[in-house]
Scaffold this motif. Structure first.
Motif, PDB file in Angstrom:
ATOM      1  N   HIS A  49     -74.503 -20.132 -61.158  1.00  0.00           N
ATOM      2  CA  HIS A  49     -74.974 -21.078 -60.143  1.00  0.00           C
ATOM      3  C   HIS A  49     -73.925 -21.355 -59.071  1.00  0.00           C
ATOM      4  CE1 HIS A  49     -78.698 -21.992 -62.285  1.00  0.00           C
ATOM      5  NE2 HIS A  49     -77.986 -21.929 -63.382  1.00  0.00           N
ATOM      6  N   LYS A  60     -75.709 -21.102 -50.326  1.00  0.00           N
ATOM      7  CA  LYS A  60     -76.434 -20.042 -51.020  1.00  0.00           C
ATOM      8  C   LYS A  60     -76.018 -20.033 -52.481  1.00  0.00           C
ATOM      9  CE  LYS A  60     -77.293 -15.037 -50.781  1.00  0.00           C
ATOM     10  NZ  LYS A  60     -76.837 -13.768 -50.176  1.00  0.00           N
ATOM     11  N   SER A  61     -76.998 -19.887 -53.369  1.00  0.00           N
ATOM     12  CA  SER A  61     -76.731 -19.750 -54.799  1.00  0.00           C
ATOM     13  C   SER A  61     -77.450 -18.505 -55.278  1.00  0.00           C
ATOM     14  CB  SER A  61     -77.227 -20.979 -55.565  1.00  0.00           C
ATOM     15  OG  SER A  61     -76.998 -20.830 -56.955  1.00  0.00           O
ATOM     16  N   VAL A  64     -80.600 -17.113 -53.339  1.00  0.00           N
ATOM     17  CA  VAL A  64     -81.393 -18.148 -52.669  1.00  0.00           C
ATOM     18  C   VAL A  64     -80.512 -19.027 -51.780  1.00  0.00           C
ATOM     19  CG1 VAL A  64     -83.076 -19.995 -52.985  1.00  0.00           C
ATOM     20  CG2 VAL A  64     -82.938 -18.144 -54.664  1.00  0.00           C
ATOM     21  N   GLU A  66     -80.356 -22.172 -48.498  1.00  0.00           N
ATOM     22  CA  GLU A  66     -81.044 -23.383 -48.051  1.00  0.00           C
ATOM     23  C   GLU A  66     -80.818 -23.613 -46.565  1.00  0.00           C
ATOM     24  OE1 GLU A  66     -79.556 -26.525 -47.010  1.00  0.00           O
ATOM     25  OE2 GLU A  66     -77.584 -25.573 -47.022  1.00  0.00           O
ATOM     26  N   HIS A 102     -89.162 -19.356 -50.210  1.00  0.00           N
ATOM     27  CA  HIS A 102     -89.469 -20.032 -51.475  1.00  0.00           C
ATOM     28  C   HIS A 102     -90.279 -21.302 -51.228  1.00  0.00           C
ATOM     29  CE1 HIS A 102     -86.939 -17.902 -54.531  1.00  0.00           C
ATOM     30  NE2 HIS A 102     -86.374 -17.455 -53.434  1.00  0.00           N
ATOM     31  N   ALA A 120     -86.057 -23.251 -48.448  1.00  0.00           N
ATOM     32  CA  ALA A 120     -85.228 -22.382 -49.286  1.00  0.00           C
ATOM     33  C   ALA A 120     -85.752 -20.962 -49.133  1.00  0.00           C
ATOM     34  CB  ALA A 120     -85.283 -22.823 -50.745  1.00  0.00           C
ATOM     35  N   ASP A 122     -84.694 -16.398 -49.501  1.00  0.00           N
ATOM     36  CA  ASP A 122     -83.851 -15.340 -50.058  1.00  0.00           C
ATOM     37  C   ASP A 122     -82.969 -14.735 -48.973  1.00  0.00           C
ATOM     38  OD1 ASP A 122     -84.962 -15.493 -52.644  1.00  0.00           O
ATOM     39  OD2 ASP A 122     -86.624 -14.196 -52.063  1.00  0.00           O
ATOM     40  N   TRP A 172     -75.855 -27.800 -54.037  1.00  0.00           N
ATOM     41  CA  TRP A 172     -77.073 -26.978 -54.009  1.00  0.00           C
ATOM     42  C   TRP A 172     -77.294 -26.391 -55.393  1.00  0.00           C
ATOM     43  CZ3 TRP A 172     -81.481 -25.781 -52.098  1.00  0.00           C
ATOM     44  CH2 TRP A 172     -81.992 -24.489 -52.048  1.00  0.00           C
ATOM     45  N   VAL A 174     -80.109 -24.110 -57.817  1.00  0.00           N
ATOM     46  CA  VAL A 174     -81.312 -23.289 -57.936  1.00  0.00           C
ATOM     47  C   VAL A 174     -81.456 -22.923 -59.407  1.00  0.00           C
ATOM     48  CG1 VAL A 174     -82.471 -21.177 -57.196  1.00  0.00           C
ATOM     49  CG2 VAL A 174     -80.916 -22.354 -55.631  1.00  0.00           C
ATOM     50  N   HIS A 176     -83.234 -20.657 -60.923  1.00  0.00           N
ATOM     51  CA  HIS A 176     -83.180 -19.208 -61.151  1.00  0.00           C
ATOM     52  C   HIS A 176     -82.624 -18.547 -59.888  1.00  0.00           C
ATOM     53  CE1 HIS A 176     -85.508 -19.841 -64.787  1.00  0.00           C
ATOM     54  NE2 HIS A 176     -86.376 -20.541 -64.077  1.00  0.00           N
ATOM     55  N   PRO A 177     -81.321 -18.601 -59.698  1.00  0.00           N
ATOM     56  CA  PRO A 177     -80.730 -18.174 -58.425  1.00  0.00           C
ATOM     57  C   PRO A 177     -80.886 -16.698 -58.099  1.00  0.00           C
ATOM     58  CG  PRO A 177     -79.026 -18.618 -60.054  1.00  0.00           C
ATOM     59  CD  PRO A 177     -80.309 -19.114 -60.632  1.00  0.00           C
TER      60      PRO A 177
END
Length: 202
Positions: A49, A60-61, A64, A66, A102, A120, A122, A172, A174, A176-177
């Motif tokens: 993460h 970004k994680s 993904v 933001e 997303h 959010a 990719d 931030w 996510v 399921h990054p």
């Protein structure tokens, strides 16, 4: 668990972890310090993460990223947007054409004088904005024409305009990054195929 037990458990973590937690959370309760130490000590979880940059701006994680903006609305801009959102029942499913999106949300602030737009997606920031311009330009321009100074989604100035109002996330998460939108669709199709196969067996 008692305070003494929490303190004892906290002391079991490496000194470097305890020092980091104490420095950042000096006034926090021991239960929170313990939870923070557990997170820091879990290197696999922290690596999965990890928060990096989305490129030009934003966090970004994994795969993904933001984007959060607070934009000044034109007079009656909120009213026009509410009519559109009401027309579609608040459902912006057409935005799925972007392919890497997303989620997105629109929130009116400060007595309808500002618009919070958050999403959010990719990948990196620049290609994401390019996707808006090539895949849903009419949608973007109708919505954001209600924003003061909007140059148009195909304008060479649009990225600088967005950056001007974007507020990068300080933190931030996510769940399921590394699960992209495309991968999610693929897994959904696989699940449907498996269910059809099992149904045919019966």
């Amino acid at each position: 668990m008692s305070e003494n037990a929490l303190h004892a458990k906290f002391q079991q973590f490496p000194e470097v972890v305890r020092e980091k937690v104490d420095a950042a959370l000096s006034d926090a309760k021991i239960a929170l310090k313990l939870r923070a130490a557990e997170i820091l000590a879990d290197k696999e979880e922290m690596a999965e993460h990890a928060v990096t940059t989305a490129g030009r701006i934003g966090a970004k994680s994994g795969e993904v990223s933001e984007l959060t903006t607070i934009l000044p609305l034109k007079p009656n801009g909120a009213e026009r947007l509410r009519k559109f959102f009401g027309l579609v029942g608040g459902n912006l499913a057409g935005a799925g054409q972007v392919g890497t999106l997303h989620n997105m949300r629109f929130v009116f602030l400060d007595n309808d004088t500002k618009l919070l737009f958050a999403t959010a997606f990719d990948g990196e920031w620049d290609p994401y904005i390019d996707d808006f311009a090539t895949k849903i330009p009419e949608f973007m321009d109708y919505l954001f024409s209600n924003v003061e100074g909007w140059p148009g989604i195909t304008s060479p100035d649009v990225k600088d305009f967005i950056v001007k109002y974007q507020i990068p996330a300080e933190a931030w998460f996510v769940a399921h990054p590394n699960l992209t939108v495309a991968e999610g669709h693929r897994l959904k199709r696989q699940e449907a195929a498996v269910q059809r196969f099992l149904s045919d067996l019966n």
